[in-house]
Design an enzyme around this catalytic site. Structure first.
Site, PDB file in Angstrom:
ATOM      1  N   ARG A  38       0.819  -1.215   0.000  1.00  0.00           N
ATOM      2  CA  ARG A  38       0.000   0.000   0.000  1.00  0.00           C
ATOM      3  C   ARG A  38       0.851   1.263   0.000  1.00  0.00           C
ATOM      4  NH1 ARG A  38      -4.475  -2.079   4.427  1.00  0.00           N
ATOM      5  NH2 ARG A  38      -5.595  -3.494   3.054  1.00  0.00           N
ATOM      6  N   ARG A  42      -2.781   6.146  -0.263  1.00  0.00           N
ATOM      7  CA  ARG A  42      -3.182   6.180   1.142  1.00  0.00           C
ATOM      8  C   ARG A  42      -2.540   7.299   1.946  1.00  0.00           C
ATOM      9  NH1 ARG A  42      -4.692   0.456   3.702  1.00  0.00           N
ATOM     10  NH2 ARG A  42      -5.750   1.952   5.015  1.00  0.00           N
ATOM     11  N   ARG A  51      -6.447  11.806  -6.636  1.00  0.00           N
ATOM     12  CA  ARG A  51      -7.626  10.943  -6.510  1.00  0.00           C
ATOM     13  C   ARG A  51      -8.888  11.714  -6.139  1.00  0.00           C
ATOM     14  NH1 ARG A  51      -8.604   6.163  -4.102  1.00  0.00           N
ATOM     15  NH2 ARG A  51     -10.732   6.873  -4.444  1.00  0.00           N
ATOM     16  N   ASP A  87      -6.794  -2.789  -7.050  1.00  0.00           N
ATOM     17  CA  ASP A  87      -7.482  -3.386  -5.916  1.00  0.00           C
ATOM     18  C   ASP A  87      -7.749  -4.848  -6.248  1.00  0.00           C
ATOM     19  OD1 ASP A  87      -9.128  -2.481  -3.276  1.00  0.00           O
ATOM     20  OD2 ASP A  87     -10.166  -4.114  -4.300  1.00  0.00           O
ATOM     21  N   TYR A 162     -14.925 -12.400   0.218  1.00  0.00           N
ATOM     22  CA  TYR A 162     -15.687 -11.196  -0.152  1.00  0.00           C
ATOM     23  C   TYR A 162     -16.970 -11.564  -0.885  1.00  0.00           C
ATOM     24  CZ  TYR A 162     -12.125  -7.738   1.125  1.00  0.00           C
ATOM     25  OH  TYR A 162     -11.252  -6.936   1.814  1.00  0.00           O
TER      26      TYR A 162
END
Length: 355
Positions: A38, A42, A51, A87, A162
Site C-alpha cells: 500500500r 493512502r 484521486r 485493488d 468477499y
C-alpha cells in the site's frame, strides 16, 4: 516473455540485476531492498490530490492515473520496487460482478455468491476485460526503467470470502459455513477463482511485471488443516499458472504465522511475513529454498525515529542469516502514516545493510 529475462540467448532486461529481484532469487544484494505494501497511495498527499473526487474502482481503470499513483512512492521514498496501483476486486468487477468499493467499508458485493447456480456469474477473464491494465503497465515500465514493477492479485480464498460474505467480515461465518457444509461447491468456487486470478496475473506479467504478489488477506482465519485441504489446491493452481514466466512469486497473508510453511509449499518463491513472527523463526517455519519478505509492524511508524530504527535493526538482525530478504511492513501502510517516516525508513535500511 517475462520482464526479468529475454527469450533464449538474449540479454536479461534492465530490472534483472535489481536488488529486489536478486533478493527474491536468493542471490547476493548490494543492500536489503525495500518496498511497502500500500505504498501507492493512502498516506501520500499527492495521491489524495490526484484521486480527489474519483471513486476507487474508476481510478483503477484510468491508465495514466494508475501510472502516476504507482510512481509517486518511487519518486518520494526511493523504494527498490513499485507496486501496481489497483485493488484485489478489479478482476471480479471486470467480469461483471456487481460490486463497489465503499469508502470506510471496502468492497461490497450486491448479490453474494452462495449457491451452485451463482457460479455461472464467474466467467473467464480475458485480456480484453482489463485492457486498461495492459496500457498502464506499458506506461509504467517505460518510466521505471531498471526499477522492478510488482503486479498483484487477490488469492482465491480472500476473493471467495468477499463474494460469499458480501463484503468485509470479521468472523467469515458465511464463508466457513459454505466451506464446511458444501465442500464440493467450495472447491469449485475456489477453482473458478484460481482460473480468474491466474489469468489476471498473466496479463500483468505479459505487460511487464517483474514479480507478482498473491494477497491472501483473510486466510489467517483458518487452521493449517483447513488451509491444506480447502485452500492450498487453488492457491497452488494460481502459482502454477504463472510458473513458466520465470518471475518471482510472492505470497502474503495477515495473521498467517501458523500457515507460513504451507503458504510456501503452495508455490511461492517469496513468503511474506507479518509482524507477529520474528524473521528467523519465520525462516524455520518456511524451510529452505524460499526468500522472505517483511516485517515491521506498520503502527511502529507512528512512534519516534529512534523507536522505528530500533525495531528495524532487530528485524535486520533476525534476517541476517536468511537466503534472501526483502524488507517490508508486516501489512500495508496505514493511511495516517507520516510519509517522511517511510522515506527515513528506506534510507535507514539501505544504509544499515550496504555491502
Amino acid at each position: 516473455m517475462s520482464a526479468n529475462q529475454s527469450p533464449a540467448g538474449k540479454q536479461p532486461t534492465a530490472t534483472y540485476d535489481s536488488a529486489f529481484l536478486r533478493a527474491c532469487r536468493r542471490e547476493p544484494v548490494p543492500h536489503t531492498p525495500v518496498w511497502f505494501m500500500r505504498q501507492a497511495g493512502r498516506s501520500l498527499p499527492e495521491y489524495l490530490k490526484v484521486r480527489e473526487g474519483i471513486p476507487m474502482l474508476e481510478s483503477c481503470m484510468r491508465p495514466e492515473l494508475v501510472a502516476e499513483i504507482t510512481l509517486q512512492p518511487v519518486r518520494r521514498h526511493g523504494v527498490d520496487a513499485a507496486i501496481y496501483f489497483s485493488d484485489i476486486v478489479v478482476p471480479l468487477k471486470a467480469i461483471g460482478i456487481d460490486l463497489d468499493i465503499k469508502p470506510g467499508v471496502g468492497p461490497v458485493i450486491e448479490n453474494p455468491i452462495r449457491t451452485r447456480a451463482d457460479l455461472a456469474r464467474l466467467r473467464d477473464l480475458t485480456p480484453e476485460d482489463v485492457s486498461y491494465v495492459t496500457e498502464a503497465f506499458g506506461l509504467l515500465t517505460r518510466e521505471l526503467g531498471a526499477t522492478p514493477l510488482i503486479g498483484f492479485a487477490g488469492a482465491p480464498f480472500t476473493l471467495a470470502s468477499y463474494l460469499v460474505e458480501g463484503g468485509p467480515s470479521r468472523n467469515h461465518e458465511h464463508t466457513k459455513a459454505l466451506m464446511y457444509g458444501d465442500p464440493q461447491l467450495w472447491a469449485d468456487l475456489l477453482d473458478r477463482l484460481a482460473d480468474i486470478t491466474g489469468a489476471f496475473l498473466k496479463v500483468q506479467i505479459e505487460a511487464g511485471a517483474s514479480a507478482v504478489q498473491l494477497f491472501d488477506s483473510w486466510v489467517g482465519a483458518l487452521s493449517p488443516a483447513d488451509y491444506r485441504r480447502s485452500v492450498m489446491p487453488a492457491s497452488r493452481k494460481v502459482f502454477e499458472a504463472v510458473a513458466g514466466y520465470g518471475v518471482p512469486r510472492i505470497h502474503f497473508g495477515v495473521g498467517t504465522g501458523e500457515l507460513l510453511g504451507l503458504m510456501g509449499e503452495a508455490g511461492a518463491d517469496v513468503v511474506g511475513v507479518d509482524w507477529r513472527v520474528p524473521m528467523d523463526e519465520a525462516a524455520r517455519r518456511v524451510g529452505p529454498g524460499k526468500a522472505l519478505q517483511g516485517n515491521l509492524d506498520p503502527a511502529v511508524l507512528f512512534s519516534t525515529t529512534q523507536a522505528v530504527e530500533t525495531k528495524t535493526r532487530a528485524i535486520l538482525d533476525a534476517a541476517a542469516g536468511l537466503e534472501g530478504h526483502v524488507f517490508n511492513l508486516g501489512h500495508g501502510v496505514l493511511p495516517a502514516t507520516d510519509p517522511d517516516a517511510l522515506t527515513r525508513l528506506v534510507e535507514y535500511v539501505h544504509t544499515q545493510t550496504a555491502r
